[in-house]
Design a protein around this motif. Structure first.
Motif, PDB file in Angstrom:
ATOM      1  N   GLN A   1     -15.593 128.861  37.074  1.00 41.56           N
ATOM      2  CA  GLN A   1     -14.506 128.138  36.436  1.00 41.56           C
ATOM      3  C   GLN A   1     -13.837 129.032  35.389  1.00 41.56           C
ATOM      4  O   GLN A   1     -14.484 129.855  34.746  1.00 41.56           O
ATOM      5  N   LEU A   2     -12.528 128.853  35.250  1.00 39.63           N
ATOM      6  CA  LEU A   2     -11.809 129.599  34.221  1.00 39.63           C
ATOM      7  C   LEU A   2     -12.192 129.095  32.842  1.00 39.63           C
ATOM      8  O   LEU A   2     -12.348 127.887  32.639  1.00 39.63           O
ATOM      9  N   ASP A   3     -12.332 130.004  31.918  1.00 37.64           N
ATOM     10  CA  ASP A   3     -12.610 129.599  30.537  1.00 37.64           C
ATOM     11  C   ASP A   3     -11.310 129.131  29.889  1.00 37.64           C
ATOM     12  O   ASP A   3     -10.205 129.442  30.364  1.00 37.64           O
ATOM     13  N   PRO A   4     -11.391 128.351  28.804  1.00 33.99           N
ATOM     14  CA  PRO A   4     -10.186 127.810  28.157  1.00 33.99           C
ATOM     15  C   PRO A   4      -9.162 128.862  27.770  1.00 33.99           C
ATOM     16  O   PRO A   4      -7.951 128.634  27.891  1.00 33.99           O
ATOM     17  N   ALA A   5      -9.628 130.031  27.325  1.00 29.90           N
ATOM     18  CA  ALA A   5      -8.688 131.083  26.923  1.00 29.90           C
ATOM     19  C   ALA A   5      -7.873 131.575  28.114  1.00 29.90           C
ATOM     20  O   ALA A   5      -6.665 131.838  28.000  1.00 29.90           O
ATOM     21  N   SER A   6      -8.519 131.680  29.275  1.00 28.37           N
ATOM     22  CA  SER A   6      -7.809 132.136  30.472  1.00 28.37           C
ATOM     23  C   SER A   6      -6.792 131.102  30.939  1.00 28.37           C
ATOM     24  O   SER A   6      -5.692 131.447  31.379  1.00 28.37           O
ATOM     25  N   VAL A   7      -7.160 129.825  30.835  1.00 23.35           N
ATOM     26  CA  VAL A   7      -6.229 128.760  31.210  1.00 23.35           C
ATOM     27  C   VAL A   7      -5.012 128.779  30.303  1.00 23.35           C
ATOM     28  O   VAL A   7      -3.868 128.683  30.760  1.00 23.35           O
ATOM     29  N   LEU A   8      -5.237 128.934  28.993  1.00 20.06           N
ATOM     30  CA  LEU A   8      -4.130 128.970  28.040  1.00 20.06           C
ATOM     31  C   LEU A   8      -3.235 130.178  28.291  1.00 20.06           C
ATOM     32  O   LEU A   8      -2.002 130.084  28.229  1.00 20.06           O
ATOM     33  N   ASN A   9      -3.858 131.311  28.621  1.00 17.35           N
ATOM     34  CA  ASN A   9      -3.091 132.512  28.911  1.00 17.35           C
ATOM     35  C   ASN A   9      -2.212 132.314  30.143  1.00 17.35           C
ATOM     36  O   ASN A   9      -1.044 132.714  30.167  1.00 17.35           O
TER      37      ASN A   9
ATOM     38  N   LYS B   1      -1.070 129.468  31.305  1.00 20.58           N
ATOM     39  CA  LYS B   1      -0.006 128.514  30.974  1.00 20.58           C
ATOM     40  C   LYS B   1       1.101 129.195  30.168  1.00 20.58           C
ATOM     41  O   LYS B   1       2.288 128.971  30.425  1.00 20.58           O
ATOM     42  N   THR B   2       0.721 130.033  29.216  1.00 16.83           N
ATOM     43  CA  THR B   2       1.707 130.748  28.410  1.00 16.83           C
ATOM     44  C   THR B   2       2.547 131.685  29.280  1.00 16.83           C
ATOM     45  O   THR B   2       3.769 131.777  29.130  1.00 16.83           O
ATOM     46  N   THR B   3       1.880 132.359  30.214  1.00 18.27           N
ATOM     47  CA  THR B   3       2.599 133.257  31.127  1.00 18.27           C
ATOM     48  C   THR B   3       3.596 132.478  31.977  1.00 18.27           C
ATOM     49  O   THR B   3       4.738 132.913  32.170  1.00 18.27           O
ATOM     50  N   LEU B   4       3.174 131.321  32.466  1.00 18.92           N
ATOM     51  CA  LEU B   4       4.063 130.500  33.288  1.00 18.92           C
ATOM     52  C   LEU B   4       5.266 130.006  32.474  1.00 18.92           C
ATOM     53  O   LEU B   4       6.404 130.019  32.971  1.00 18.92           O
TER      54      LEU B   4
ATOM     55  N   VAL C   1       2.135 118.561  36.620  1.00 21.21           N
ATOM     56  CA  VAL C   1       1.308 119.240  37.617  1.00 21.21           C
ATOM     57  C   VAL C   1      -0.175 119.063  37.278  1.00 21.21           C
ATOM     58  O   VAL C   1      -1.010 118.796  38.166  1.00 21.21           O
ATOM     59  N   GLU C   2      -0.520 119.195  35.997  1.00 21.44           N
ATOM     60  CA  GLU C   2      -1.910 119.015  35.575  1.00 21.44           C
ATOM     61  C   GLU C   2      -2.387 117.596  35.884  1.00 21.44           C
ATOM     62  O   GLU C   2      -3.500 117.391  36.382  1.00 21.44           O
ATOM     63  N   ALA C   3      -1.532 116.609  35.586  1.00 22.82           N
ATOM     64  CA  ALA C   3      -1.891 115.220  35.870  1.00 22.82           C
ATOM     65  C   ALA C   3      -2.048 115.006  37.371  1.00 22.82           C
ATOM     66  O   ALA C   3      -2.953 114.289  37.825  1.00 22.82           O
ATOM     67  N   GLY C   4      -1.176 115.642  38.168  1.00 23.83           N
ATOM     68  CA  GLY C   4      -1.279 115.524  39.620  1.00 23.83           C
ATOM     69  C   GLY C   4      -2.555 116.138  40.157  1.00 23.83           C
ATOM     70  O   GLY C   4      -3.181 115.593  41.081  1.00 23.83           O
ATOM     71  N   ALA C   5      -2.969 117.266  39.594  1.00 21.22           N
ATOM     72  CA  ALA C   5      -4.207 117.912  40.037  1.00 21.22           C
ATOM     73  C   ALA C   5      -5.412 117.013  39.758  1.00 21.22           C
ATOM     74  O   ALA C   5      -6.325 116.886  40.588  1.00 21.22           O
TER      75      ALA C   5
END
Length: 244
Positions: A11-19, A21-24, A45-49
């Motif tokens: 699983q991705l760690d929170p820092a990777s998820v935030l990174n 999202k910021t890139t997107l 999209v997050e709610a849909g997932a």
């Protein structure tokens, strides 16, 4: 990736998820999508997932391995039921957060510009509703776009897409109130077309009244930003709030 990593991704760690999202957000900004709108889209999209995960876990609940015994199957069902309920709650909270949370502190551009198609849809939507209460009355086309622009800027693009339906619901729910308002202040009434009640003689008044009822603070903010005459909005506010 070695053989120990095969079979299941970490699983991705929170820092990777935030990174990510910021890139997107940065990529969408380069494509011309305003940050506030992009944040809302990512939230959807997050709610849909989460909603899809809820459906998949619910399906797994129906596939309890009965061949391992009744007790095992019962535990499987109880466990998946608990997880299903939690995924459902998470999806619901994510959806509410996506559609109700304003732009973050890093999002100076709260709303995207009103597009031509959005403007035309608004014009088409307000005209028949207005004609159900009043006669046609001329108003400067430029003023019409300025007023509708202020109205539409109180909403996100997703909300603008559903605005014609919202207007219809508003007109239906407040039919008697609107009928009285246009009879007293609109075309054919003793009230002159010029002055503080000018907008009552315009189809745009339906849209302004809906926003006055739904989100008056945002409307006043956009009205001031568009440098529209305060008297017009004051006139509609007075007409809307006057006793029947």
């Amino acid at each position: 990736m070695n053989t120990a990593d095969e079979g299941r991704q970490q699983q991705l760690d929170p820092a990777s998820v935030l990174n990510a999202k910021t890139t997107l957000l940065q990529l969408l900004a380069r494509a011309g999508v305003y940050t506030g709108d992009a944040e809302e889209l990512i939230g959807l999209v997050e709610a849909g997932a989460l909603a899809l995960a809820h459906t998949e876990v619910a399906d797994a609940r129906r596939d309890a391995p009965h061949e391992k015994g009744e007790l095992y199957a019962s535990g499987w069902t109880d466990g998946t039921s608990a997880v299903t309920e939690e995924f459902g709650a998470l999806a619901e909270r994510a959806l509410v957060r996506a559609v109700t949370t304003g732009p973050s502190a890093d999002s100076p551009d709260e709303r995207s510009p009103v597009g031509r198609a959005e403007m035309e849809r608004a014009k088409v939507a307000v005209t028949p509703l207005y004609l159900s209460f009043a006669d046609v009355s001329d108003l400067d086309p430029e003023v019409t776009e300025q007023v509708l622009g202020a109205v539409l800027r109180t909403m996100s693009p997703r909300q603008r897409a559903g605005y014609p339906g919202r207007l219809t619901e508003f007109a239906s729910a407040h039919h008697a109130h609107l009928e009285r308002l246009y009879a007293e202040y609109g075309p054919g009434s003793p009230i002159a077309i010029h002055g503080r009640y000018s907008l009552v003689h315009s189809p745009t008044s339906v849209a302004v009244l809906e926003r006055l009822a739904a989100t008056p603070s945002a409307l006043h903010e956009e009205w001031d930003a568009a440098e529209l005459p305060p008297a017009w909005l004051d006139g509609l506010t007075t007409a809307w709030g006057s006793p029947a």
